[in-house]
Design an enzyme around this catalytic site. Structure first.
Site, mmCIF file in Angstrom:
data_model
loop_
_atom_site.group_PDB
_atom_site.id
_atom_site.type_symbol
_atom_site.label_atom_id
_atom_site.label_comp_id
_atom_site.label_asym_id
_atom_site.label_seq_id
_atom_site.Cartn_x
_atom_site.Cartn_y
_atom_site.Cartn_z
ATOM 1 N N HIS A 78 -3.235 0.198 4.126
ATOM 2 C CA HIS A 78 -3.145 0.857 2.824
ATOM 3 C C HIS A 78 -1.767 1.494 2.725
ATOM 4 C CE1 HIS A 78 -4.555 2.966 -0.811
ATOM 5 N NE2 HIS A 78 -3.739 3.922 -0.395
ATOM 6 N N CYS A 79 -1.003 1.118 1.706
ATOM 7 C CA CYS A 79 0.359 1.601 1.533
ATOM 8 C C CYS A 79 0.371 2.744 0.529
ATOM 9 C CB CYS A 79 1.275 0.468 1.062
ATOM 10 S SG CYS A 79 3.000 0.971 0.877
ATOM 11 N N GLY A 80 0.732 3.928 0.993
ATOM 12 C CA GLY A 80 0.796 5.078 0.095
ATOM 13 C C GLY A 80 1.881 4.946 -0.951
#
Length: 393
Positions: A189-191
């Site tokens: 999951h890429c912030g």
């Protein structure tokens, strides 16, 4: 002169903080001040801040800060997306404000005013594509196709049901606790994107990393050519050697040219340093993810394999230790044997060294070209994917 040293110190401190924040956890920095600074920036400073808030304003204020943290870190939110847009917008703004008046110049033509804007625009488009594209959400309507697309390897992936979505969990998928959905071929999951990186948008994410790396290199080279052009146009070297009597050698000229650059073009120099650092970091991230794609592996699977191999090693060591203990007990109950010499016992191989660990076997790696084709043209985007039906039970 004091201003020049202040700018140099500012650049060194900025470089150290950026490297510590982004790379401090790398093995090469283990046990160094960089690692300790990284721990302070990512954990220690926030912990001290919480203690300060609790001491000064009380537990209610501390609880408020923690609730804001949960909202920003444990739920989908656009904070990092706004920060990205602010960084790229501010950087381009300062480049335009400080350097576009020197274009066209000795080495750069006016066309670079427009190509730079186009390059930044393409970077933002790739960012939006990665942020708002479907990463490959697994739903009841397509779970049967994903089950056939990625078979279980029965090592790190076994047949099970997602406890949250209440549907079968395909191999290579993971339920993202932040997005609250199962994602096929889950990577992470890429912030920054406020989105998961999965089966359908890994290609956009790789393109984003590569393009921004090239964009930073382009910006740094353009700024260097602008400064070099100003040196040529203003005949700085000629003035130093003819009018000030400085020796015509690199060792003699370098300190005077550096002093002139720091006093006249410090903004361009700081922007160059920033772009070079970011380009190196992006190159590292791109190389890491490109290697994963070429071997048809994901970041999530890398951690799963590390955990599995570690568990196998501990299990085998426990079995060997149990066998050695059993042999020792049985030896004590039998007749006393001739004691082993100290020299022989010193060179004898430890039984723990004989423990075997299952090697990593990635059954999803089908070769360089097939792996790249799967990333560029995901399985779920092909016409054959929707026509696939689950086998009758």
């Amino acid at each position: 002169m004091a201003l020049n040293w202040l700018l140099i110190c500012h650049g060194l401190v900025t470089l150290t903080v950026i490297i510590s924040f982004l790379c401090g956890q790398w093995p090469i920095f283990q046990g160094t001040p960089i690692e300790r600074l990284h721990h302070f920036i990512t954990f220690g400073a926030y912990d001290y801040f919480l203690r300060f808030v609790g001491f000064v304003f009380g537990d209610k204020a501390r609880s408020l800060v923690l609730s804001i943290e949960r909202c920003c870190c444990d739920r989908p939110n656009p904070v990092m997306q706004v920060i990205y847009l602010a960084i790229i917008g501010a950087t381009y703004y300062y480049i335009v404000k400080s350097s576009f008046r020197y274009i066209p110049g000795y080495y750069l033509g006016e066309v670079h005013k427009y190509t730079s804007l186009l390059a930044v625009g393409i970077g933002i488009v790739l960012f939006l594509l990665t942020s708002f594209s479907d990463p490959g959400t697994v739903k009841a309507g397509n779970v049967s196709e994903y089950l056939l697309a990625y078979p279980y390897d029965n090592i790190i992936y076994t047949e099970k049901e997602c406890s949250t979505c209440k549907i079968p969990k395909p191999a290579r998928s993971k339920h993202c606790s932040i997005c609250n959905r199962c994602v096929a071929r889950f990577d992470h999951h890429c912030g920054w994107m406020n989105n998961c990186i999965g089966e359908r948008n890994t290609r956009y994410f790789l393109a984003f990393l590569l393009w921004h790396c090239l964009l930073c290199i382009y910006g740094a080279i353009a700024l260097a050519l602008i400064i070099a052009g100003r040196l040529k146009e203003l005949r700085v070297v000629y003035i130093l050697t003819v009018y000030y009597g400085v020796g015509n050698s690199f060792r003699s000229l370098a300190p005077h040219v550096a002093q002139w650059l720091l006093s006249s073009y410090n903004t361009q120099l700081l922007l160059m340093v920033f772009l070079v650092i970011v380009s190196l970091l992006l190159a590292g991230f791109f190389g890491y993810h490109a290697n994963l794609c070429l071997t048809n592996t994901t970041t999530n699977e890398t951690f799963k394999w590390e955990d599995y191999i570690s568990w196998q090693r501990k299990l085998n060591e426990a079995r060997v230790s149990a066998a050695a203990l059993k042999a020792s007990i049985s030896g004590m109950s039998s007749e006393a044997k001739r004691p082993e010499s100290k020299c022989k016992s010193f060179f004898r191989r430890s039984s723990l060294e004989d423990s075997q660990v299952v090697a990593k076997e990635n059954k999803y790696d089908k070769g360089f070209f097939h792996n790249m084709f799967e990333v560029l043209f995901p399985l779920s985007t092909r016409p054959s994917f929707s026509q696939t039906k689950s086998k009758p039970s």
